[in-house]
Scaffold this motif. Structure first.
Motif, PDB file in Angstrom:
ATOM      1  N   SER A 106       0.831  -1.210   0.000  1.00  0.00           N
ATOM      2  CA  SER A 106       0.000   0.000   0.000  1.00  0.00           C
ATOM      3  C   SER A 106       0.857   1.248   0.000  1.00  0.00           C
ATOM      4  CB  SER A 106      -0.928  -0.014   1.213  1.00  0.00           C
ATOM      5  OG  SER A 106      -1.796  -1.125   1.173  1.00  0.00           O
ATOM      6  N   VAL A 107       1.911   1.300   0.794  1.00  0.00           N
ATOM      7  CA  VAL A 107       2.727   2.501   0.898  1.00  0.00           C
ATOM      8  C   VAL A 107       3.534   2.711  -0.379  1.00  0.00           C
ATOM      9  CG1 VAL A 107       4.876   1.583   1.891  1.00  0.00           C
ATOM     10  CG2 VAL A 107       4.068   3.842   2.563  1.00  0.00           C
ATOM     11  N   ILE A 108       3.912   1.618  -1.056  1.00  0.00           N
ATOM     12  CA  ILE A 108       4.584   1.763  -2.357  1.00  0.00           C
ATOM     13  C   ILE A 108       3.602   2.310  -3.388  1.00  0.00           C
ATOM     14  CG2 ILE A 108       5.743   0.535  -4.217  1.00  0.00           C
ATOM     15  CD1 ILE A 108       6.831  -1.418  -2.147  1.00  0.00           C
ATOM     16  N   ALA A 109       2.358   1.831  -3.363  1.00  0.00           N
ATOM     17  CA  ALA A 109       1.338   2.313  -4.298  1.00  0.00           C
ATOM     18  C   ALA A 109       1.052   3.795  -4.073  1.00  0.00           C
ATOM     19  CB  ALA A 109       0.066   1.484  -4.157  1.00  0.00           C
ATOM     20  N   LEU A 110       1.088   4.270  -2.842  1.00  0.00           N
ATOM     21  CA  LEU A 110       0.852   5.678  -2.552  1.00  0.00           C
ATOM     22  C   LEU A 110       1.917   6.575  -3.177  1.00  0.00           C
ATOM     23  CD1 LEU A 110      -0.276   5.567   1.205  1.00  0.00           C
ATOM     24  CD2 LEU A 110      -1.686   6.125  -0.784  1.00  0.00           C
ATOM     25  N   SER A 111       3.085   6.006  -3.442  1.00  0.00           N
ATOM     26  CA  SER A 111       4.153   6.800  -4.053  1.00  0.00           C
ATOM     27  C   SER A 111       4.007   6.882  -5.575  1.00  0.00           C
ATOM     28  CB  SER A 111       5.509   6.201  -3.706  1.00  0.00           C
ATOM     29  OG  SER A 111       5.678   4.930  -4.326  1.00  0.00           O
ATOM     30  N   GLY A 112       2.945   6.303  -6.141  1.00  0.00           N
ATOM     31  CA  GLY A 112       2.697   6.361  -7.573  1.00  0.00           C
ATOM     32  C   GLY A 112       3.193   5.165  -8.333  1.00  0.00           C
ATOM     33  N   LYS A 113       3.784   4.215  -7.671  1.00  0.00           N
ATOM     34  CA  LYS A 113       4.252   3.000  -8.326  1.00  0.00           C
ATOM     35  C   LYS A 113       3.087   2.025  -8.507  1.00  0.00           C
ATOM     36  CE  LYS A 113       8.601   4.321  -8.197  1.00  0.00           C
ATOM     37  NZ  LYS A 113       9.373   4.596  -9.432  1.00  0.00           N
ATOM     38  N   LYS A 114       3.186   1.278  -9.600  1.00  0.00           N
ATOM     39  CA  LYS A 114       2.151   0.287  -9.863  1.00  0.00           C
ATOM     40  C   LYS A 114       2.554  -0.998  -9.144  1.00  0.00           C
ATOM     41  CE  LYS A 114      -0.655  -1.725 -13.533  1.00  0.00           C
ATOM     42  NZ  LYS A 114      -0.861  -1.836 -14.994  1.00  0.00           N
ATOM     43  N   VAL A 115       1.677  -1.483  -8.269  1.00  0.00           N
ATOM     44  CA  VAL A 115       1.998  -2.580  -7.361  1.00  0.00           C
ATOM     45  C   VAL A 115       0.943  -3.669  -7.478  1.00  0.00           C
ATOM     46  CG1 VAL A 115       2.446  -3.251  -4.974  1.00  0.00           C
ATOM     47  CG2 VAL A 115       3.056  -0.947  -5.759  1.00  0.00           C
ATOM     48  N   LEU A 116       1.438  -4.907  -7.486  1.00  0.00           N
ATOM     49  CA  LEU A 116       0.547  -6.069  -7.429  1.00  0.00           C
ATOM     50  C   LEU A 116       0.851  -6.835  -6.147  1.00  0.00           C
ATOM     51  CD1 LEU A 116      -1.523  -8.040  -8.691  1.00  0.00           C
ATOM     52  CD2 LEU A 116       0.423  -9.231  -9.739  1.00  0.00           C
ATOM     53  N   LEU A 117      -0.169  -7.066  -5.320  1.00  0.00           N
ATOM     54  CA  LEU A 117      -0.048  -7.836  -4.075  1.00  0.00           C
ATOM     55  C   LEU A 117      -0.634  -9.212  -4.311  1.00  0.00           C
ATOM     56  CD1 LEU A 117       0.546  -8.133  -1.032  1.00  0.00           C
ATOM     57  CD2 LEU A 117      -1.706  -7.094  -0.598  1.00  0.00           C
ATOM     58  N   ILE A 118       0.193 -10.251  -4.097  1.00  0.00           N
ATOM     59  CA  ILE A 118      -0.258 -11.635  -4.311  1.00  0.00           C
ATOM     60  C   ILE A 118      -0.341 -12.343  -2.964  1.00  0.00           C
ATOM     61  CG2 ILE A 118       0.286 -13.843  -5.387  1.00  0.00           C
ATOM     62  CD1 ILE A 118       1.824 -12.340  -7.534  1.00  0.00           C
ATOM     63  N   GLY A 119      -1.481 -12.901  -2.656  1.00  0.00           N
ATOM     64  CA  GLY A 119      -1.656 -13.711  -1.452  1.00  0.00           C
ATOM     65  C   GLY A 119      -1.303 -15.150  -1.739  1.00  0.00           C
ATOM     66  N   ALA A 120      -0.047 -15.501  -1.483  1.00  0.00           N
ATOM     67  CA  ALA A 120       0.427 -16.857  -1.798  1.00  0.00           C
ATOM     68  C   ALA A 120       0.365 -17.791  -0.606  1.00  0.00           C
ATOM     69  CB  ALA A 120       1.862 -16.793  -2.351  1.00  0.00           C
ATOM     70  N   ASP A 121      -0.173 -17.321   0.521  1.00  0.00           N
ATOM     71  CA  ASP A 121      -0.335 -18.203   1.688  1.00  0.00           C
ATOM     72  C   ASP A 121      -1.637 -18.968   1.487  1.00  0.00           C
ATOM     73  OD1 ASP A 121      -0.368 -19.501   4.075  1.00  0.00           O
ATOM     74  OD2 ASP A 121      -0.171 -17.701   5.328  1.00  0.00           O
ATOM     75  N   LEU A 122      -1.560 -20.044   0.714  1.00  0.00           N
ATOM     76  CA  LEU A 122      -2.760 -20.775   0.322  1.00  0.00           C
ATOM     77  C   LEU A 122      -3.404 -21.528   1.482  1.00  0.00           C
ATOM     78  CD1 LEU A 122      -1.558 -22.237  -3.114  1.00  0.00           C
ATOM     79  CD2 LEU A 122      -2.708 -20.063  -2.645  1.00  0.00           C
ATOM     80  N   ARG A 123      -2.638 -21.720   2.554  1.00  0.00           N
ATOM     81  CA  ARG A 123      -3.187 -22.483   3.694  1.00  0.00           C
ATOM     82  C   ARG A 123      -4.005 -21.600   4.637  1.00  0.00           C
ATOM     83  NH1 ARG A 123      -0.122 -27.432   4.206  1.00  0.00           N
ATOM     84  NH2 ARG A 123       1.676 -27.432   2.803  1.00  0.00           N
ATOM     85  N   LYS A 124      -3.629 -20.306   4.771  1.00  0.00           N
ATOM     86  CA  LYS A 124      -4.323 -19.390   5.673  1.00  0.00           C
ATOM     87  C   LYS A 124      -4.581 -18.076   4.950  1.00  0.00           C
ATOM     88  CE  LYS A 124      -4.358 -21.845   9.528  1.00  0.00           C
ATOM     89  NZ  LYS A 124      -5.575 -22.168  10.311  1.00  0.00           N
ATOM     90  N   PRO A 125      -5.471 -18.054   3.999  1.00  0.00           N
ATOM     91  CA  PRO A 125      -5.716 -16.812   3.243  1.00  0.00           C
ATOM     92  C   PRO A 125      -6.391 -15.751   4.107  1.00  0.00           C
ATOM     93  CG  PRO A 125      -7.299 -18.517   2.636  1.00  0.00           C
ATOM     94  CD  PRO A 125      -6.315 -19.178   3.543  1.00  0.00           C
ATOM     95  N   ARG A 126      -5.917 -14.432   3.940  1.00  0.00           N
ATOM     96  CA  ARG A 126      -6.485 -13.359   4.753  1.00  0.00           C
ATOM     97  C   ARG A 126      -6.619 -12.050   4.006  1.00  0.00           C
ATOM     98  NH1 ARG A 126      -6.722 -13.429  10.400  1.00  0.00           N
ATOM     99  NH2 ARG A 126      -6.610 -11.162  10.231  1.00  0.00           N
ATOM    100  N   ILE A 127      -5.901 -11.860   2.942  1.00  0.00           N
ATOM    101  CA  ILE A 127      -5.817 -10.535   2.326  1.00  0.00           C
ATOM    102  C   ILE A 127      -7.190 -10.005   1.900  1.00  0.00           C
ATOM    103  CG2 ILE A 127      -4.924  -9.308   0.288  1.00  0.00           C
ATOM    104  CD1 ILE A 127      -2.409 -10.940   0.505  1.00  0.00           C
ATOM    105  N   PHE A 128      -8.053 -10.862   1.380  1.00  0.00           N
ATOM    106  CA  PHE A 128      -9.364 -10.432   0.892  1.00  0.00           C
ATOM    107  C   PHE A 128     -10.162  -9.735   1.986  1.00  0.00           C
ATOM    108  CE2 PHE A 128      -9.996 -14.598   2.700  1.00  0.00           C
ATOM    109  CZ  PHE A 128     -11.218 -14.543   3.334  1.00  0.00           C
ATOM    110  N   ASP A 129      -9.993 -10.178   3.240  1.00  0.00           N
ATOM    111  CA  ASP A 129     -10.706  -9.582   4.365  1.00  0.00           C
ATOM    112  C   ASP A 129     -10.283  -8.140   4.579  1.00  0.00           C
ATOM    113  OD1 ASP A 129     -12.748 -10.610   5.715  1.00  0.00           O
ATOM    114  OD2 ASP A 129     -11.589 -11.688   7.233  1.00  0.00           O
ATOM    115  N   ASP A 130      -8.985  -7.889   4.507  1.00  0.00           N
ATOM    116  CA  ASP A 130      -8.457  -6.567   4.815  1.00  0.00           C
ATOM    117  C   ASP A 130      -8.834  -5.538   3.747  1.00  0.00           C
ATOM    118  OD1 ASP A 130      -7.072  -7.479   7.151  1.00  0.00           O
ATOM    119  OD2 ASP A 130      -5.541  -8.368   5.856  1.00  0.00           O
ATOM    120  N   PHE A 131      -8.939  -5.966   2.449  1.00  0.00           N
ATOM    121  CA  PHE A 131      -9.285  -5.034   1.375  1.00  0.00           C
ATOM    122  C   PHE A 131     -10.772  -5.085   1.016  1.00  0.00           C
ATOM    123  CE2 PHE A 131      -4.722  -5.524   0.652  1.00  0.00           C
ATOM    124  CZ  PHE A 131      -4.326  -4.198   0.494  1.00  0.00           C
ATOM    125  N   HIS A 132     -11.518  -5.946   1.705  1.00  0.00           N
ATOM    126  CA  HIS A 132     -12.964  -6.081   1.461  1.00  0.00           C
ATOM    127  C   HIS A 132     -13.243  -6.429  -0.009  1.00  0.00           C
ATOM    128  CE1 HIS A 132     -13.532  -4.424   5.454  1.00  0.00           C
ATOM    129  NE2 HIS A 132     -12.845  -3.336   5.100  1.00  0.00           N
TER     130      HIS A 132
END
Length: 813
Positions: free
Chosen positions: A613-639
């Motif tokens: 998120s902080v890299i994206a705020l600087s204008g950089k194009k960022v892709l966040l990949i949730g590769a923790d397939l056993r305990k997925p959580r990222i979808f919750d935080d970004f709704h």
């Protein structure tokens, strides 16, 4: 990859002080408890007084005064005293027992006073309101407490009790008895009579205790409370000390003890003189009978023959014969002394009572030395026997010395007797020649010379014995004690309780105990505490330090700190990490960053979403990949939706365009969620599809941030770390074990990774922290219960208690 072991370490005093200062409440509690204990010890403990006295020990090794230096033959009653032997005598059981028997301490009396609901006893000495007498022919409960309450002017209540520290517990039943009457119970009889100082106004309704002390226990207690030591090395003065709960009793004991000791030395000297006089008196009784008979025969002869004098020739022969008879009589007296000594040796008598040979005019120096040596040895053995048994090695050694001395004395006596036999034979020959000449005198003159000779012999022997007896009597009359009381007993100090020392000890203990507990806790605590521990154990650079955030710790859903609080210290820390990333993998235009840890709850996912998120705020194009397939959580935080996700693409169910999702927080940030949990996450992440995904997406984004599984638990993320430009390893302060750093070293060496850097998460900063100067910290989803781990709360217990109470009051309001 460990640091150089020879690197110089510096000690940060300020850091150490602030590190332990945060446990101030431990020190306050410990000091309060310790000082309270010290207060009650000082308040309830019996006051113990110390008294001192000094005694001069006359010791010829120290140049002390010797009676024999004034009167030559009176030296026969002097005995050389050894300073250390005399110190043992002063502390001997028998001497202390003799002193105690001269004092009135068979019964100990105590006054009972109440303090803070408990009973405190103080000793009474001499000024007791009553006196205890008991029947000594019956068994008495020695060393037991009797509780007495004076009910009226004539009666009192009595019972046996048990004393337990500061509390006196009730024992047997109470009996009401009149003063002066005999109280009988359980086979013993005793009587309490009022003392002269008894007054109803002062003593009625008061409570007392008394103890009938057994002689052995009382003496042992007094011996253990005594101290005997030389005043210094230059003089033969001994200092005695005694500790007791009553100062007057302590002074009386030391005064009595020193008086008994001084009189005992005089008694021993007089005992030797009395033995000398007794021996001489026995000889006088024998000689006096012979003298009376000789005197009567001489008078009868003169009256019968009307003869007053004899001729000159007869007178000359008589004078020579009388002189030889006197020599023979004295030698016979000496021989009787030799026989007396041999008999003493045969009977194993105590040589302390043997008088000196000089009392009978025997001037044999060797004999004198033997007797003095034996007297000293017997004295030393008697002193040791008072404190030990015959099996004592010191006593056995003295017994060997006595046996050797007795053998030497016996040999010396045999030699003296042989010389005496030669002398007696010579005197007898000379007497025989004179008697032969006397036989040529007329009958009357010859008879007169014989009678006169017997008379003079008895008379001279009698006078000689009287002279020696008079000398012994003078020596006995002039005897003075070998020792002298220099200073009588005086009070010197209070031994206990030492209030200042107790409070000082309490303060020291109150500080040391919590400090020791903290040090022990730190010693056994294997968790990472600060940045220095990390840099000491690994060579990988520290990318950033993320502080603890109170707000995030309180609200579980508040994980996107960068968007929720753009100016928070946590956001600033991520900005610093964003800046530091420019110096890593400088050769790569588009960078793939994998984020991992050894186990869950270390802040891996929290770091991934906020760093992206902080890299994206600087204008950089960022892709966040949730590769923790056993305990997925990222979808919750970004709704956003969990499905479709990465696992759907890897199994071929969805395309890349279908799994990439936009988020509302920033147009420069896109997210690929983990998707549904697959049965084979390791195989999927190591598949060609995963490699193709990264290859295809890397040119499209400035940064690809991958939230990988914890490598310390599962191997799913190893392939991702190998294919990443930067691998960020997360450690959490006071949560991650130091073993995780050792694991990181081994892991990096095994996969030959050189792209690893470290982030220290959840740092609770203080003045001794990492230089931020903030009093805050971090919090990522402490309810994250991944992989069976349980979060452990920390912090000031008083502060937590206050916060809980405040919350409860707000809810009620």
């Amino acid at each position: 990859m460990n640091k150089d072991p020879f690197r110089e370490e510096t000690l940060d005093i300020k850091k150490i002080v602030f590190k332990y200062a945060r446990f101030w409440y431990w020190f306050v509690i410990s000091l309060t408890v310790a000082l309270t204990i010290a207060y009650f010890v000082n308040k309830f403990a019996d006051t113990v007084y110390r008294t001192r006295a000094t005694v001069l020990i006359r010791d010829d090794r120290k140049g002390g005064f010797r009676p024999g230096q004034i009167m030559g033959e009176l030296d026969l009653f002097y005995q050389r005293n050894n300073l250390f032997n005399e110190m043992a005598v002063l502390r001997s059981f028998s001497l202390v027992d003799s002193a105690i028997r001269k004092m009135d301490v068979e019964v100990s009396y105590y006054n009972i006073g109440r303090l803070v609901g408990e009973m405190r006893t103080t000793e009474i000495y001499k000024n007791t309101p009553f006196i205890v007498d008991w029947d000594k022919s019956l068994p008495v409960p020695y060393n037991r407490l009797f509780h007495v309450k004076i009910v009226s002017d004539d009666t009192y209540e009595i019972k046996l009790t048990e004393k337990k520290r500061f509390r006196i517990r009730n024992g047997e039943e109470t009996h009401t008895v009149k003063f002066g009457d005999v109280f009988q119970s359980d086979g013993f009889r005793l009587r309490l009579t009022k003392n002269a100082n008894f007054t109803p106004a002062s003593h009625v309704s008061r409570e007392y205790l008394f103890v009938i002390n057994s002689a052995a226990a009382l003496t042992s207690r007094y011996v253990s409370s005594m101290g005997v030591s030389p005043l210094n090395d230059e003089v033969s003065i001994v200092q005695l000390s005694f500790e007791a709960t009553h100062p007057e009793r302590a002074m009386d004991f030391l005064n009595t003890l020193t008086e008994v000791y001084v009189q005992q030395s005089l008694y021993e000297k007089n005992q030797i003189a009395e033995n000398t006089i007794r021996f001489i008196d026995a000889q006088i009784n024998v000689v006096s009978d012979s003298l009376i008979l000789a005197e009567s025969s001489l008078e009868d002869f003169r009256s019968r023959n009307q003869l007053m004098e004899v001729g000159a020739a007869s007178q000359q022969l008589f004078g020579e014969l009388q002189q030889l008879d006197n020599q023979k009589a004295i030698e016979n007296l000496k021989r009787q002394y030799y026989e007396y000594l041999l008999e003493y040796i045969d009977n194993r008598g105590d040589f302390r009572n043997v008088f000196s040979p000089s009392a009978l005019g025997i001037e044999d120096a060797m004999l004198q030395t033997h007797i003095l040596e034996l007297s000293n040895l017997y004295t030393e053995r008697a002193q040791l026997m008072e404190m030990g048994t015959r099996e004592n090695p010191n006593i056995q050694n003295i017994n060997r010395q006595i046996n050797l001395a007795l053998e030497g004395l016996t040999e010396n006596l045999r030699s003296i007797q042989s010389a005496s036999d030669i002398m007696m034979a010579d005197i007898d020959r000379r007497i025989d020649r004179l008697e032969e000449r006397i036989s040529q005198l007329p009958g009357t003159a010859r008879e007169y010379v014989g009678i006169q000779r017997r008379f003079n012999l008895s008379n001279d022997t009698y006078n000689y014995l009287l002279e020696k007896r008079a000398e012994a009597g003078i020596a006995m009359a002039s005897n003075v004690p070998d020792h002298k009381i220099v200073d009588r007993a005086r009070f010197t100090s209070i031994v206990a309780p030492k209030e200042r020392r107790n409070y000082t000890f309490a303060m020291v203990a109150g500080l040391i105990i919590p400090l020791a507990l903290i040090l022990l806790r730190d010693f056994f605590d294997n968790r990472i505490q600060d940045k220095k521990e990390v840099t000491d154990m690994v060579d990988f650079p520290v990318l950033g330090v993320i502080p603890h955030n109170k707000m995030a710790a309180k609200v579980d859903s508040l994980n996107l700190v960068v968007f929720a609080d753009n100016k928070s210290p946590v956001t600033e820390a991520f900005r610093a990490m964003r800046t530091n990333l420019q110096y890593f993998a400088t050769g790569a235009k588009n960078k793939v960053i994998s984020i991992t840890s050894t186990r869950s709850q270390e802040g891996k996912t929290f770091t991934a979403i906020n760093l992206a998120s902080v890299i994206a705020l600087s204008g950089k194009k960022v892709l966040l990949i949730g590769a923790d397939l056993r305990k997925p959580r990222i979808f919750d935080d970004f709704h956003i939706n969990q499905v479709p996700g990465l696992s759907n693409f890897l199994v071929g169910n969805n395309t890349l365009e279908e799994i990439i999702q936009n988020v509302d927080h920033s147009p420069n940030l896109q997210v690929i969620t983990a998707g549904p949990v697959p049965p084979n996450p390791s195989e999927l992440l190591e598949s060609d599809n995963m490699n193709m995904l990264l290859k295809n997406l890397k040119p499209q984004y400035d940064y690809i941030v991958i939230d990988t599984p914890p490598i310390g638990i599962v191997p799913d993320g190893i392939n991702l770390i190998k294919n990443s430009d930067i691998a960020i390893f997360i450690v959490r302060q006071k949560f991650s074990d130091k073993s995780s750093l050792e694991f990181l070293n081994e892991f990096a060496e095994k996969i030959d990774a050189h792209n690893i850097c470290i982030e220290i998460n959840d740092v609770k900063l203080s003045r001794s922290g990492y230089g931020y100067g903030y009093g805050y910290g971090y919090g990522y989803g402490y309810g994250y219960g991944g992989y069976g781990e349980k979060n452990e709360p920390e912090g000031n217990p008083f502060r937590k208690w206050y916060e809980l109470v405040s919350k409860g009051m707000k809810r009620k309001a």
